[in-house]
Enzyme design. Structure first.
Site, short mmCIF file in Angstrom:
data_model
loop_
_atom_site.label_atom_id
_atom_site.label_comp_id
_atom_site.label_asym_id
_atom_site.label_seq_id
_atom_site.Cartn_x
_atom_site.Cartn_y
_atom_site.Cartn_z
N ASP A 237 0.85 -1.20 0.00
CA ASP A 237 0.00 0.00 0.00
C ASP A 237 0.88 1.24 0.00
OD1 ASP A 237 -2.85 1.20 0.69
OD2 ASP A 237 -1.36 2.27 1.88
N TYR B 272 3.21 9.94 0.28
CA TYR B 272 4.11 9.40 1.31
C TYR B 272 5.57 9.75 1.03
CZ TYR B 272 0.07 6.59 2.70
OH TYR B 272 -1.17 6.17 3.11
N LYS C 218 -2.57 6.06 -4.38
CA LYS C 218 -3.70 6.96 -4.07
C LYS C 218 -3.48 8.35 -4.63
CE LYS C 218 -3.71 4.63 0.41
NZ LYS C 218 -2.35 4.58 0.90
N HIS D 62 -7.55 9.44 -1.99
CA HIS D 62 -6.98 9.40 -0.63
C HIS D 62 -7.91 10.02 0.42
CE1 HIS D 62 -2.70 8.99 1.19
NE2 HIS D 62 -3.60 8.83 2.13
N1 LIG Z 1 -5.57 6.06 3.53
C1 LIG Z 1 -5.05 6.79 4.48
O1 LIG Z 1 -5.43 7.96 4.69
C2 LIG Z 1 -3.99 6.23 5.34
C3 LIG Z 1 -3.34 5.07 4.99
N2 LIG Z 1 -2.33 4.56 5.77
C4 LIG Z 1 -1.66 3.32 5.33
O2 LIG Z 1 -1.70 2.38 6.40
C5 LIG Z 1 -0.38 1.97 6.73
C6 LIG Z 1 -0.27 1.61 8.20
O3 LIG Z 1 -0.64 2.68 9.04
P1 LIG Z 1 0.44 3.54 9.85
O4 LIG Z 1 -0.24 4.80 10.25
O5 LIG Z 1 1.67 3.60 9.09
O6 LIG Z 1 0.68 2.79 11.18
P2 LIG Z 1 0.58 1.33 11.87
O7 LIG Z 1 -0.67 1.31 12.67
O8 LIG Z 1 0.86 0.26 10.91
O9 LIG Z 1 1.76 1.46 12.92
C7 LIG Z 1 3.08 1.68 12.54
C8 LIG Z 1 3.94 1.74 13.80
O10 LIG Z 1 3.91 0.47 14.45
C9 LIG Z 1 5.24 0.03 14.69
N3 LIG Z 1 5.23 -1.44 14.63
C10 LIG Z 1 4.97 -2.22 13.56
N4 LIG Z 1 5.02 -3.53 13.88
C11 LIG Z 1 5.33 -3.57 15.19
C12 LIG Z 1 5.53 -4.64 16.10
N5 LIG Z 1 5.43 -5.92 15.73
N6 LIG Z 1 5.85 -4.33 17.39
C13 LIG Z 1 5.96 -3.04 17.79
N7 LIG Z 1 5.78 -1.98 16.97
C14 LIG Z 1 5.46 -2.25 15.69
C15 LIG Z 1 6.07 0.67 13.60
O11 LIG Z 1 7.40 0.79 13.98
C16 LIG Z 1 5.39 2.04 13.48
O12 LIG Z 1 5.87 2.94 14.48
C17 LIG Z 1 0.47 3.16 6.29
O13 LIG Z 1 1.83 2.86 6.27
C18 LIG Z 1 -0.18 3.52 4.99
O14 LIG Z 1 0.26 2.63 3.98
C19 LIG Z 1 -2.01 5.16 6.95
C20 LIG Z 1 -2.60 6.33 7.36
C21 LIG Z 1 -3.65 6.96 6.59
O1 LIG Z 2 -2.11 8.12 4.41
C1 LIG Z 2 -1.83 8.99 5.18
O2 LIG Z 2 -0.83 9.00 6.05
C2 LIG Z 2 -0.86 10.23 6.75
C3 LIG Z 2 -0.55 10.06 8.18
O3 LIG Z 2 0.27 8.97 8.42
C4 LIG Z 2 -2.25 10.75 6.57
O4 LIG Z 2 -2.38 12.11 6.54
C5 LIG Z 2 -2.59 10.22 5.27
O5 LIG Z 2 -3.91 10.05 5.05
#
Ligand SMILES: NC(=O)C1=CN([C@@H]2O[C@H](COP(=O)(O)OP(=O)(O)OC[C@H]3O[C@@H](n4cnc5c(N)ncnc54)[C@H](O)[C@@H]3O)[C@@H](O)[C@H]2O)C=CC1
Ligand SMILES: O=C1O[C@H](CO)[C@@H](O)[C@@H]1O
Length: 338
Positions: free
Chosen positions: A58, A63, A95, A126
Site C-alpha cells: 500500500d 508518502y 492513491k 486518498h
Molecule cells: N488512507 C489513508 O489515509 C492512510 C493510509 N495509511 C496506510 O496504512 C499503513 C499503516 O498505518 P500507519 O499509520 O503507518 O501505522 P501502523 O498502525 O501500521 O503502525 C506503525 C507503527 O507500528 C510500529 N510497529 C509495527 N510492527 C510492530 C511490532 N510488531 N511491534 C511493535 N511496533 C510495531 C512501527 O514501527 C510504526 O511505528 C500506512 O503505512 C499507509 O500505507 C495510513 C494512514 C492513513
Molecule cells: O495516508 C496517510 O498518512 C498520513 C498520516 O500517516 C495521513 O495524513 C494520510 O492520510
C-alpha cells in the site's frame, strides 16, 4: 492454549469490480514513511516480499514527502529482477492526494512513472477533500497540504467537489483503452459520502474498496456494516494506532496474546482476518517484517472482547487539522505545510 499458525499469504478477498475478477491479499504492507526513511523502506519492502511472502503493498503519492513511490518502484524492480516474484503476483495500491483532486489522470501517470509500473492493481482517492494547488517555491513541487501563512488554516479549493476525483477515476477505469488500473476505490469516506457515490447514476463503477483508520480503538462498526451490505471491501489503516504502535500496549490485547503465547501484534492481525477485513501495517524493523507471515484463529469471544475496546472508549489516531471538515473527524493534530 496454543493456536496453529496460518499463512497470511493464503488469505485473499475478491473485489466487487465491474471488469475482470480481482483478488486482493487480505494482508498488505504499509509504506507511509518519512522522507528520510526511503532507503530503509525500500529494504523493508524487499524483506516483506522475499522473506515474509507478502504480495500486497500500500503506497501513495503523498508518502515520504512525495518520494516513497520511487523507493517502492526500485524495490519492486529489484524483486522482479532477482526472480523473487513476477509483477502479476504483486498487488500494488496507490492513491490520489487532494492537491490533485481535479487531475486524477496526471496523478496516476506520475505514480506509475515513479513506481516504474504499467499498471496499479488498486487506485484510491486518498481523502474526500479538495486542496488548492500551490507550488512550494523552494522545491518547485505542489504543497501536499497547503496552509494559509497568516492564519495557519488548511487551504481548501472552495470551487471543488470531492466526488469529481472519483468520477475521473471511474472514467479512467472504464475507458475502452484502460490498461493502467485494475480496481478503484476510496479512502476516508463516511457513510453519507459513500451513499452519494452509490446513488450517482453517472458513475459506472462503484468503489470496490473503502480504506479507513480501523483498529480496536476505532472499530468503525457502522461503516463496516454499510460496506458489507454494499459489497465494498474494507481495508483498515493504522491498525497498530500508527507511530509508536499504541494499540499493542492495550491490556485486553496483551491478555489474549499471553493466553496463546503469541504477540500483541499477532492478535491484532488475526482480529482483522477473522473479521474479513483487509489490513496494512507498517514497519521498518527488518527482523519484525520478516516475521509478518502468520495469523491465528481467535475465538468469537476474543474478537468480541477486542471489539468492546472501541465501543467503550473510541479514539481516532489519524485526525489532522485538514480533516476537521469531514464527518467523524475533529482535526485535532496540526499538520505543517508540506
Ligand atoms: N488512507 C489513508 O489515509 C492512510 C493510509 N495509511 C496506510 O496504512 C499503513 C499503516 O498505518 P500507519 O499509520 O503507518 O501505522 P501502523 O498502525 O501500521 O503502525 C506503525 C507503527 O507500528 C510500529 N510497529 C509495527 N510492527 C510492530 C511490532 N510488531 N511491534 C511493535 N511496533 C510495531 C512501527 O514501527 C510504526 O511505528 C500506512 O503505512 C499507509 O500505507 C495510513 C494512514 C492513513
Ligand atoms: O495516508 C496517510 O498518512 C498520513 C498520516 O500517516 C495521513 O495524513 C494520510 O492520510
Amino acid at each position: 492454549m496454543s493456536l496453529t499458525p496460518k499463512l497470511l499469504k493464503d488469505a485473499q478477498i475478491k473485489l466487487n469490480n465491474t471488469h475482470n475478477p480481482v483478488f486482493m491479499p487480505q494482508f498488505g504492507f504499509g509504506t507511509a514513511a518519512n522522507a528520510d526513511e526511503l532507503e530503509i523502506n525500500k529494504e523493508a519492502i524487499k524483506v516483506a516480499v522475499r522473506d515474509a511472502g507478502i504480495r500486497c503493498i500500500d503506497t501513495a503519492r503523498f508518502y515520504g514527502g512525495g518520494k516513497i513511490e520511487y523507493a517502492v518502484g526500485e524495490a519492486i524492480e529489484e524483486l522482479i529482477k532477482e526472480k523473487v516474484v513476477t509483477r502479476e503476483e504483486l498487488f500494488i495500491t496507490t492513491k490520489i492526494w487532494p492537491n490533485q483532486w481535479n487531475k486524477a489522470q496526471e496523478s496516476l501517470d506520475k505514480s506509475l512513472k515513479a513506481l516504474k509500473l504499467d499498471y496499479v492493481d488498486l487506485l484510491l482517492q486518498h481523502w474526500p477533500i479538495c486542496f488548492l494547488e500551490i507550488v512550494n517555491p523552494a522545491t518547485g513541487e505542489l504543497y501536499g497540504t497547503p496552509h494559509d501563512e497568516k492564519t495557519g488554516k488548511p487551504l481548501y479549493d472552495e470551487t471543488g467537489d470531492y466526488i469529481t476525483t472519483y468520477k475521473q477515476m471511474d472514467a479512467i477505469y472504464n475507458s475502452p483503452n484502460n490498461t493502467k488500473v485494475r480496481a478503484i476505490g476510496v479512502s476516508n469516506y463516511a457513510v453519507s459520502q459513500l451513499e452519494r457515490v452509490l446513488a450517482d447514476d453517472t458513475i459506472k463503477t462503484k468503489p470496490s474498496i473503502l480504506q479507513v483508520e480501523l483498529n480496536p480503538q476505532l472499530n468503525q462498526e457502522e461503516l463496516v456494516k454499510f460496506c458489507t451490505k454494499n459489497g465494498i471491501v474494507v481495508i483498515g489503516y493504522s491498525p497498530l494506532g500508527s507511530t509508536g504502535a499504541p494499540i499493542l500496549k492495550l491490556p485486553e490485547v496483551n491478555e489474549i496474546a499471553k493466553a496463546h503465547d503469541i504477540t500483541a501484534y499477532d492478535v491484532i492481525v488475526s482480529w482483522f482476518i477473522k473479521k474479513n477485513l483487509a489490513v496494512i501495517p507498517r514497519s521498518l524493523n527488518l527482523q519484525r517484517v520478516a516475521k509478518m507471515k502468520y495469523y491465528y484463529d481467535l475465538t468469537d469471544d476474543e474478537v468480541a472482547k477486542i471489539d468492546q475496546i472501541g465501543i467503550d472508549k473510541p479514539y481516532r489516531h489519524i485526525d489532522e487539522d485538514f480533516t476537521a471538515i469531514l464527518p467523524g473527524f475533529t482535526g485535532r493534530v496540526k499538520t505543517e505545510n508540506k
